[in-house]
Design an enzyme around this catalytic site. Sequence first.
Site, short mmCIF file in Angstrom:
data_model
loop_
_atom_site.label_atom_id
_atom_site.label_comp_id
_atom_site.label_asym_id
_atom_site.label_seq_id
_atom_site.Cartn_x
_atom_site.Cartn_y
_atom_site.Cartn_z
N ASP B 12 12.16 58.53 -14.19
CA ASP B 12 11.05 59.30 -14.78
C ASP B 12 10.95 58.87 -16.24
OD1 ASP B 12 9.29 61.22 -15.71
OD2 ASP B 12 10.73 62.89 -15.54
N TYR B 77 -8.77 69.44 -12.39
CA TYR B 77 -8.50 68.82 -13.68
C TYR B 77 -9.10 67.42 -13.72
CZ TYR B 77 -5.47 69.18 -17.85
OH TYR B 77 -4.98 69.33 -19.12
N ASP B 84 3.34 63.01 -14.53
CA ASP B 84 4.51 63.88 -14.40
C ASP B 84 4.09 65.29 -13.98
OD1 ASP B 84 3.25 64.08 -16.85
OD2 ASP B 84 5.11 64.37 -18.00
N ASP B 99 7.02 72.99 -17.19
CA ASP B 99 7.97 71.91 -17.48
C ASP B 99 8.29 71.88 -18.98
OD1 ASP B 99 9.44 69.62 -17.74
OD2 ASP B 99 8.01 68.31 -16.70
N SER B 102 9.36 67.61 -24.29
CA SER B 102 8.95 67.53 -25.70
C SER B 102 7.62 68.25 -25.89
CB SER B 102 8.88 66.08 -26.17
OG SER B 102 8.09 65.32 -25.29
N THR B 154 13.75 87.25 -41.82
CA THR B 154 12.99 86.01 -41.67
C THR B 154 13.50 85.19 -40.48
OG1 THR B 154 12.52 85.96 -44.03
CG2 THR B 154 12.21 83.91 -42.85
#
Lengths: 217, 217
Positions: B12, B77, B84, B99, B102, B154
Amino acid sequence: MITGVYSMTLCDIGNTSFHFLENEHQFKVSVEDTIEHLNLKEPIYYISVNKDGEKKLLRKFPNAINIEDKIVLKSNYATTLGVDRALGCYGYSDAIIVDFGSAITVDIIAHNNHLGGFILPGVEKLKEIYPNISQKLTFDYIEKINLHTIPTTTNEAISYAINAMIVEPIKINYQRYNLPLIITGEHGKKFLNYFNNVFYEPNLIFKNMKLLLEMEK
Amino acid sequence: MITGVYSMTLCDIGNTSFHFLENEHQFKVSVEDTIEHLNLKEPIYYISVNKDGEKKLLRKFPNAINIEDKIVLKSNYATTLGVDRALGCYGYSDAIIVDFGSAITVDIIAHNNHLGGFILPGVEKLKEIYPNISQKLTFDYIEKINLHTIPTTTNEAISYAINAMIVEPIKINYQRYNLPLIITGEHGKKFLNYFNNVFYEPNLIFKNMKLLLEMEK
């Protein structure tokens, strides 16, 4: 006793700009730019979240008055709460205050007590991330994307995510606390349609600075 | 008729790494690194969202087979749906597939039809934004922050925002569509506790590659 029009200048020093209000006239100057040419009516009252900006203001206007210490807010929050957030909450006994700046701050006040809040990145910063992950994630931002319809293109998929990342965390707290929602800040206007029963206060900081100074008289 | 163990390698190719499965052994190599030293069992089947990575794989293994064209997905779509994501949906008739890479992709399939989806930034990218807005927004990320308690520091305010930006847009769609929620990807495990009735499939892509190759026999 003070009679007539009380003339003064207010300044909100943020991360990226000086925001001035001189009588009814508002204008911004980037914190990177010079303010040496400005001829402002004194007294000048200000708040600042930006030390360098504050120094720059005081170099030009040594008599400018920082009103930070006058802001009294009963809060569960540690001392790290930004002065702009504390001032935004000033005068509200029960509200959710959302300030759309370079960061988006969300603060919750109930029964005159600031319960806490959270800090989302501003829209512009969220837009910058995507092309940074992959070249394939370049896109044209659709400002008024519908959050009830699932996206079917990359432009929609990213625009949806950007707006949902901001709207949904606010909405869930709006439903949880059931308090009036007050929106302020430069980019706030574009997000009004995502909420029911929202109050838009574009000049919240200046309004509250005036209220504070009024209470001081 | 094929008998015995069918031995092969799956790969992959993502934005940041080659992810290999050789028999039962998984490993990753950064797309920046060389793969010249690898001695892999052929045939090698792969998918790729990264043209440079694909070229690198094919230089070393010229017989590697891209299975992209075998993935059939009925979708609303546009053609820009990443391979992927299409493969992640393969074999599901009704599900929400999330999924955590990143980027975090969220896809909705109902009645064997991919309705659409959206793309959130990955956790690491969201963490990078804050110090970039202001030095005051440096923080220590609290991984398992409670999203039902309003932050009072914070560190909490930013950690809460990062996790809420991911969780709430997924949750709202989970409630809206009422479909099984499947989570995959490196960082997905840390988010499982935020959802009820979630299925964790760390090896979804490889599982679906195998399923696809099995169907092809």
